[in-house]
Scaffold this motif. Structure first.
Motif, PDB file in Angstrom:
ATOM      1  N   ARG A 242      40.115  31.042  27.901  1.00 28.55           N
ATOM      2  CA  ARG A 242      40.896  31.639  26.822  1.00 28.55           C
ATOM      3  C   ARG A 242      41.088  30.701  25.640  1.00 28.55           C
TER       4      ARG A 242
ATOM      5  N   PRO B   7      36.933  29.897  20.959  1.00 26.85           N
ATOM      6  CA  PRO B   7      37.136  30.567  19.671  1.00 26.85           C
ATOM      7  C   PRO B   7      36.656  32.020  19.769  1.00 26.85           C
ATOM      8  N   SER B   8      37.471  32.912  19.305  1.00 24.48           N
ATOM      9  CA  SER B   8      37.170  34.351  19.409  1.00 24.48           C
ATOM     10  C   SER B   8      36.860  34.723  20.859  1.00 24.48           C
ATOM     11  N   PRO B   9      37.835  34.570  21.771  1.00 26.34           N
ATOM     12  CA  PRO B   9      37.561  34.806  23.205  1.00 26.34           C
ATOM     13  C   PRO B   9      37.446  36.290  23.545  1.00 26.34           C
ATOM     14  N   SER B  10      36.273  36.835  23.303  1.00 21.99           N
ATOM     15  CA  SER B  10      36.031  38.225  23.670  1.00 21.99           C
ATOM     16  C   SER B  10      35.883  38.320  25.188  1.00 21.99           C
TER      17      SER B  10
ATOM     18  N   ARG C 198      32.535  36.971  26.474  1.00 19.82           N
ATOM     19  CA  ARG C 198      32.389  35.520  26.406  1.00 19.82           C
ATOM     20  C   ARG C 198      33.220  34.850  27.493  1.00 19.82           C
TER      21      ARG C 198
END
Length: 298
Positions: A100, A103-106, A109
């Protein structure tokens, strides 16, 4: 039945919330205990004699699978309760925090990072820890444990990756963090049995697949026991080592059977035959030493 199961699950959740590590230790111990008992039952069904028992008498080897090795069950249960469960509990919490921070934790990912770390970090380390803990707990020397790790770690890790990749993928994608170790332990019902078989018998494709353990072109354990009892290895040493499998050369037949076992991935049988040959040759050396001393005394 449904209400009863729901009630048991609710109680489990309350206990897990109050004592997470101890609860994970208890569930891991129970599931790994069941897995090892299942592995020993499989050995009994396949008439496999675990190579780590160090027995040399064939009659004892035939009788050995009829009883459970409770020390083996205890050692592997201890590994699950006191090493795997606490480490796994903190591992999954750490894994979630690490993922988590991306960066940008989709979601994709996060799952991809967790799966990569699980495959490349947790599984190799856990396998080495398993072989060390269970090996030393079974009174094996460090050299014996290290030898098995060198021999069995790569194929065992390949089995782990093949088994756990789809399980971990679903686990990370759909299961809350606090239940991920439970799902892992449910999968460990199978894994613990497989690892127990590998630990006790070496990596053996026929054994893991439920097929015959001995090579068809000569049962190396049978040839080893005949040579060990009947002095076939002494005769072969007197006439020079043979490796071609000639009918007149029992040592050659035994080595040929070992070769066949190795080419079939039957490491347990090959190991047993080679161990028997080593013991026979050692006994022969002792006999010759005693004969030389007697001759000098005369």
């Amino acid at each position: 039945a449904g209400l009863r199961c729901a009630g048991m699950w609710s109680r489990y959740l309350r206990i897990l919330e109050a004592c997470p590590v101890r609860t994970q230790m208890g569930t891991s111990a129970v599931l790994w205990c069941i897995g090892d008992i299942g592995a020993q039952c499989a050995e009994r069904r396949l008439a496999v004699h675990p190579r780590h028992s160090h027995r040399t008498d064939v009659s004892e080897a035939k009788d050995a699978p009829s009883k459970l090795d409770w020390r083996r069950v205890g050692v592997q249960t201890g590994y699950a309760a006191f090493l795997w469960a606490p480490a796994g509990h903190y591992w999954y919490e750490m894994l979630d925090r690490t993922a988590r921070r991306l960066p940008s934790p989709s979601p994709r990912r996060i799952v991809a990072l967790k799966l990569s770390l699980e495959m490349l970090a947790l599984h190799p380390i856990a396998l080495v820890a398993f072989f060390f803990f269970v090996g030393l707990g079974s009174n094996e020397s460090l050299s014996e444990v290290a030898s098995q790790i060198r021999r069995d770690l790569p194929p065992s890790l390949a089995v782990e990756w093949a088994m756990w990749t789809p399980i971990d993928l679903l686990n990370f994608a759909f299961v809350p963090v606090r239940h991920q170790l439970l799902i892992n332990n449910l999968g460990s019902l199978v894994e613990s049995g497989v690892l127990s078989l590998i630990r006790a018998n070496g990596f053996n494709l026929h054994l893991l697949g439920g097929g015959p353990v001995a090579a068809e072109d000569g049962d190396s354990e049978r040839l080893w026991s005949q040579g060990h009892r009947g002095g076939a290895f002494q005769a072969s040493c007197d006439s020079g080592p043979g490796i071609g499998g000639d009918e007149a050369d029992p040592h050659g037949r035994a080595m040929s059977a070992v070769t066949v076992a190795v080419t079939r991935g039957d490491w347990g049988t090959a190991h047993g035959a080679l161990a028997g040959a080593e013991q026979s040759l050692k006994g022969l050396g002792e006999e010759r030493g005693a004969s030389a001393e007697n001759a000098q005394g005369v």
